[in-house]
Design an enzyme around this catalytic site. Sequence first.
Site, PDB file in Angstrom:
ATOM      1  CE1 TYR A   1      -9.145  -1.979  -4.065  1.00 21.52           C
ATOM      2  CE2 TYR A   1      -7.631  -0.815  -5.542  1.00 21.52           C
ATOM      3  CZ  TYR A   1      -7.838  -1.669  -3.995  1.00 21.52           C
ATOM      4  OH  TYR A   1      -7.290  -2.304  -3.773  1.00 21.52           O
TER       5      TYR A   1
ATOM      6  CG  ASN B   1      -0.164  -4.141  -9.800  1.00 23.42           C
ATOM      7  OD1 ASN B   1       0.195  -3.132  -9.778  1.00 23.42           O
ATOM      8  ND2 ASN B   1      -1.124  -4.990 -10.379  1.00 23.42           N
TER       9      ASN B   1
END
Length: 309
Positions: free
Chosen positions: A143, A172
């Site tokens: 990722y 986030n």
Amino acid sequence: MRILVTGGAGFIGSHLIDRLMNEQHEVICLDNFYTGNKQNISKWIGHPHFESIRHDITEPIRLEVEQIYHLACPASPVHYQYNPIKTAKVSFLGTSNMLGLAKRVKARFLLASTSEVYGDPDVHPQPEEYHGNVNPIGIRSCYDEGKRIAETLSFDYHRQHNVAIRVARIFNTYGPRMLENDGRVVSNFIAQSLQGNPLTVYGDGSQTRSFCYVTDLVDGLVKLMNGDQIGPINLGNPEEYTILELAEKIRDRINPEREISFKPLPQDDPKQRKPDITKAKTRLNWQPTISLAAGLTETIAEFKQRLKV
Ligand code: NAD
Ligand code: UDP
């Protein structure tokens, strides 16, 4: 405008589609429903300005559009590590296909990159100039390195073929519609508290993250797409919390009796993360407006409804 959203049935993608549809654009959602959900876009099915196509972006596709928001890629460690070779392919082949499409139809292309390009950062908070501390062979690499090569490809399509790119480094993000089994921290803690399970804190919970509410993030993406900055630009909320603080906050709102149980820290888990958003503030005139307290209220309410608890 005719706008393509890859990963449009996912968490952030579906909120972005709501925003674009409400602004009267024509929207095409491209998704293979790996972590996306038809429910997330069901309210637009049948709308004359909306089209949903089931398609895996590692295969090319021909469409005519003016803007491409490229979000398709599993984002939770649980999902991106389930088939890491596929994650790397989505990041490279998928992004290459979407950039090829942008080049052919002369569309503006926005890449949903990530704060993971900074790896386990030894500079804090992280400015865009920081080149990161990423393990190229660890379990997060499919990722992290995937997004790094996606950024590289985007900049090379820009330099070599003049494709109009925008690169957002998203920190986030949380909010309604995160999958309850998504594996990310906010959804885990809310689902665990509501379902009567202990909250699973990995490590001693001293690692930090900064949490941005999804509608703030979508606003940043739209501003970046329609402004004149190429990026990369950090988009996130600079309010930083330890994971233990987050667990206590969520537990205390739902049921202060819930136990917190400590589990092993996953390999290469970043110890600290907080965006430097000076560029987003000064160049995009963007900053988050929704506090963690307000965002959690909305998110918990939607989880309660969905989980029927
Ligand atoms: P998500 O998993 O909810 O959404 C990803 C979407 O992409 C899903 O609908 C999934 O089905 C789709 N998809 C995956 N592989 C595909 C493929 N091969 N072909 C077509 N569609 C495919 O995740 P999200 O949180 O909404 O993240 C969206 C984007 O934002 C991702 O690119 C992610 O890397 C990036 N991002 C998210 C966060 C965050 O905190 N949520 C942080 C940084 C970056
Ligand atoms: N985390 C945790 N318990 C969970 C899920 C995650 O303590 O049930 C921790 C995880 O180890 C990390 C942080 O919360 O330190 C954020 O994890 P997430 O998977 O949400 O995002 P990322 O690590 O990609 O920032």
